[in-house]
Design a protein around this motif. Structure first.
Motif, PDB file in Angstrom:
ATOM      1  N   ASP A 116     -20.502  -9.471   5.783  1.00  0.00           N
ATOM      2  CA  ASP A 116     -20.767  -9.613   4.355  1.00  0.00           C
ATOM      3  C   ASP A 116     -19.449  -9.906   3.636  1.00  0.00           C
ATOM      4  O   ASP A 116     -18.418  -9.311   3.953  1.00  0.00           O
ATOM      5  CB  ASP A 116     -21.393  -8.317   3.844  1.00  0.00           C
ATOM      6  N   ASP A 117     -19.473 -10.805   2.646  1.00  0.00           N
ATOM      7  CA  ASP A 117     -18.261 -11.139   1.894  1.00  0.00           C
ATOM      8  C   ASP A 117     -17.642  -9.916   1.226  1.00  0.00           C
ATOM      9  O   ASP A 117     -16.444  -9.854   1.007  1.00  0.00           O
ATOM     10  CB  ASP A 117     -18.559 -12.184   0.824  1.00  0.00           C
ATOM     11  N   ASN A 118     -18.474  -8.941   0.865  1.00  0.00           N
ATOM     12  CA  ASN A 118     -17.990  -7.746   0.182  1.00  0.00           C
ATOM     13  C   ASN A 118     -17.672  -6.604   1.141  1.00  0.00           C
ATOM     14  O   ASN A 118     -17.489  -5.473   0.717  1.00  0.00           O
ATOM     15  CB  ASN A 118     -19.013  -7.289  -0.856  1.00  0.00           C
ATOM     16  N   GLU A 119     -17.604  -6.917   2.420  1.00  0.00           N
ATOM     17  CA  GLU A 119     -17.305  -5.907   3.428  1.00  0.00           C
ATOM     18  C   GLU A 119     -15.808  -5.909   3.730  1.00  0.00           C
ATOM     19  O   GLU A 119     -15.216  -6.956   3.969  1.00  0.00           O
ATOM     20  CB  GLU A 119     -18.089  -6.226   4.696  1.00  0.00           C
ATOM     21  N   PRO A 120     -15.175  -4.735   3.721  1.00  0.00           N
ATOM     22  CA  PRO A 120     -13.746  -4.689   4.047  1.00  0.00           C
ATOM     23  C   PRO A 120     -13.496  -5.150   5.481  1.00  0.00           C
ATOM     24  O   PRO A 120     -14.210  -4.768   6.393  1.00  0.00           O
ATOM     25  CB  PRO A 120     -13.382  -3.213   3.899  1.00  0.00           C
ATOM     26  N   VAL A 121     -12.493  -6.004   5.654  1.00  0.00           N
ATOM     27  CA  VAL A 121     -12.099  -6.450   6.989  1.00  0.00           C
ATOM     28  C   VAL A 121     -10.713  -5.933   7.350  1.00  0.00           C
ATOM     29  O   VAL A 121     -10.314  -5.981   8.507  1.00  0.00           O
ATOM     30  CB  VAL A 121     -12.140  -7.989   7.129  1.00  0.00           C
ATOM     31  N   LEU A 122      -9.981  -5.425   6.343  1.00  0.00           N
ATOM     32  CA  LEU A 122      -8.641  -4.897   6.579  1.00  0.00           C
ATOM     33  C   LEU A 122      -8.362  -3.816   5.539  1.00  0.00           C
ATOM     34  O   LEU A 122      -8.597  -4.020   4.348  1.00  0.00           O
ATOM     35  CB  LEU A 122      -7.597  -6.012   6.450  1.00  0.00           C
ATOM     36  N   GLU A 123      -7.881  -2.677   6.002  1.00  0.00           N
ATOM     37  CA  GLU A 123      -7.469  -1.602   5.109  1.00  0.00           C
ATOM     38  C   GLU A 123      -6.103  -1.110   5.563  1.00  0.00           C
ATOM     39  O   GLU A 123      -5.836  -1.034   6.755  1.00  0.00           O
ATOM     40  CB  GLU A 123      -8.482  -0.452   5.128  1.00  0.00           C
ATOM     41  N   SER A 124      -5.255  -0.775   4.585  1.00  0.00           N
ATOM     42  CA  SER A 124      -3.904  -0.340   4.919  1.00  0.00           C
ATOM     43  C   SER A 124      -3.431   0.679   3.888  1.00  0.00           C
ATOM     44  O   SER A 124      -3.911   0.709   2.759  1.00  0.00           O
ATOM     45  CB  SER A 124      -2.960  -1.535   4.934  1.00  0.00           C
ATOM     46  N   THR A 125      -2.479   1.491   4.299  1.00  0.00           N
ATOM     47  CA  THR A 125      -1.808   2.394   3.365  1.00  0.00           C
ATOM     48  C   THR A 125      -0.314   2.100   3.424  1.00  0.00           C
ATOM     49  O   THR A 125       0.188   1.586   4.414  1.00  0.00           O
ATOM     50  CB  THR A 125      -2.056   3.874   3.726  1.00  0.00           C
ATOM     51  N   HIS A 126       0.356   2.394   2.332  1.00  0.00           N
ATOM     52  CA  HIS A 126       1.810   2.189   2.222  1.00  0.00           C
ATOM     53  C   HIS A 126       2.208   0.755   2.584  1.00  0.00           C
ATOM     54  O   HIS A 126       3.033   0.524   3.460  1.00  0.00           O
ATOM     55  CB  HIS A 126       2.565   3.204   3.075  1.00  0.00           C
ATOM     56  N   LEU A 127       1.607  -0.178   1.885  1.00  0.00           N
ATOM     57  CA  LEU A 127       1.834  -1.603   2.118  1.00  0.00           C
ATOM     58  C   LEU A 127       3.052  -2.090   1.336  1.00  0.00           C
ATOM     59  O   LEU A 127       3.257  -1.703   0.188  1.00  0.00           O
ATOM     60  CB  LEU A 127       0.597  -2.393   1.654  1.00  0.00           C
ATOM     61  N   GLU A 128       3.857  -2.925   1.967  1.00  0.00           N
ATOM     62  CA  GLU A 128       4.953  -3.609   1.291  1.00  0.00           C
ATOM     63  C   GLU A 128       4.889  -5.084   1.664  1.00  0.00           C
ATOM     64  O   GLU A 128       4.869  -5.424   2.846  1.00  0.00           O
ATOM     65  CB  GLU A 128       6.311  -3.038   1.672  1.00  0.00           C
ATOM     66  N   VAL A 129       4.844  -5.945   0.650  1.00  0.00           N
ATOM     67  CA  VAL A 129       4.761  -7.392   0.861  1.00  0.00           C
ATOM     68  C   VAL A 129       6.006  -8.026   0.271  1.00  0.00           C
ATOM     69  O   VAL A 129       6.378  -7.739  -0.873  1.00  0.00           O
ATOM     70  CB  VAL A 129       3.508  -7.985   0.180  1.00  0.00           C
ATOM     71  N   LEU A 130       6.667  -8.877   1.048  1.00  0.00           N
ATOM     72  CA  LEU A 130       7.819  -9.631   0.579  1.00  0.00           C
ATOM     73  C   LEU A 130       7.422 -11.094   0.519  1.00  0.00           C
ATOM     74  O   LEU A 130       6.864 -11.621   1.480  1.00  0.00           O
ATOM     75  CB  LEU A 130       9.008  -9.455   1.521  1.00  0.00           C
TER      76      LEU A 130
END
Length: 179
Positions: free
Chosen positions: A29-43
């Motif tokens: 489903d489009d509204n279904e989570p495919v990835l979950e993360s905690t303490h994310l940092e994006v550069l």
């Protein structure tokens, strides 16, 4: 005969794997989570030069590419030449709409320029990182060391180098007490 049987069984195996993958993909489903993360940092960089750092305590990405940062984000914008911070952005809750490529920030939204002498507060803000524009139709407050401007609606660059309050409602000069 053996090679023909081997070829046919290999083809049937591949066909069934493809069919299984297709079914598995079609059932997401489009509204279904495919990835979950905690303490994310994006550069984010441009030709290897840092332009943005984003931190989030929680992150959820959905099958359609939309993203949710339910615990908010903290973002630093960098000047590509000097590598100095040109601004920061914080919000209590953030959603990203992949189709529009726009972030919607809500809750306690705050933007500061790199010198720290200009700050915007609002309850909802839209951010386009590709054009580096921010905007909102909501009430805003812009504070500097000398003044505070209130109004509804804002269009600005993410580093606050240029901004327009669409419907100014009040202006207050701030006078520092002399010692």
């Amino acid at each position: 005969m053996c090679s023909a049987t081997h070829y046919l069984s290999t083809w049937l195996l591949l066909a069934s794997l493809c069919l299984s993958l297709h079914r598995a993909t079609a059932e997401v489903d489009d509204n279904e989570p495919v990835l979950e993360s905690t303490h994310l940092e994006v550069l984010r960089s441009d030709n290897g030069v840092l332009t943005l750092r984003m931190r989030a305590d929680q992150f959820v990405e959905y099958a359609n590419g939309d993203r949710l940062y339910p615990a908010g984000i903290y973002v630093e914008f960098y000047d590509a030449q000097t590598q100095k911070i040109t601004g920061t952005l914080t919000a209590s809750r953030v959603t990203y709409t992949a189709e529009q490529r726009i972030y919607t920030l809500s809750g306690d939204v705050s933007i500061k320029n790199g010198e720290g002498n200009k700050q915007v507060h609002t309850e909802e803000l839209y951010w386009n990182p590709n054009t580096e524009d921010i905007y909102t139709p909501q009430p805003v407050s812009i504070e500097t060391a000398e003044e505070r401007l209130e109004g509804h609606g804002l269009r600005a660059k993410q580093d606050l180098s240029h901004y327009t309050v669409l419907a100014p409602a009040g202006f207050v000069s701030v006078v520092s007490p002399t010692s």
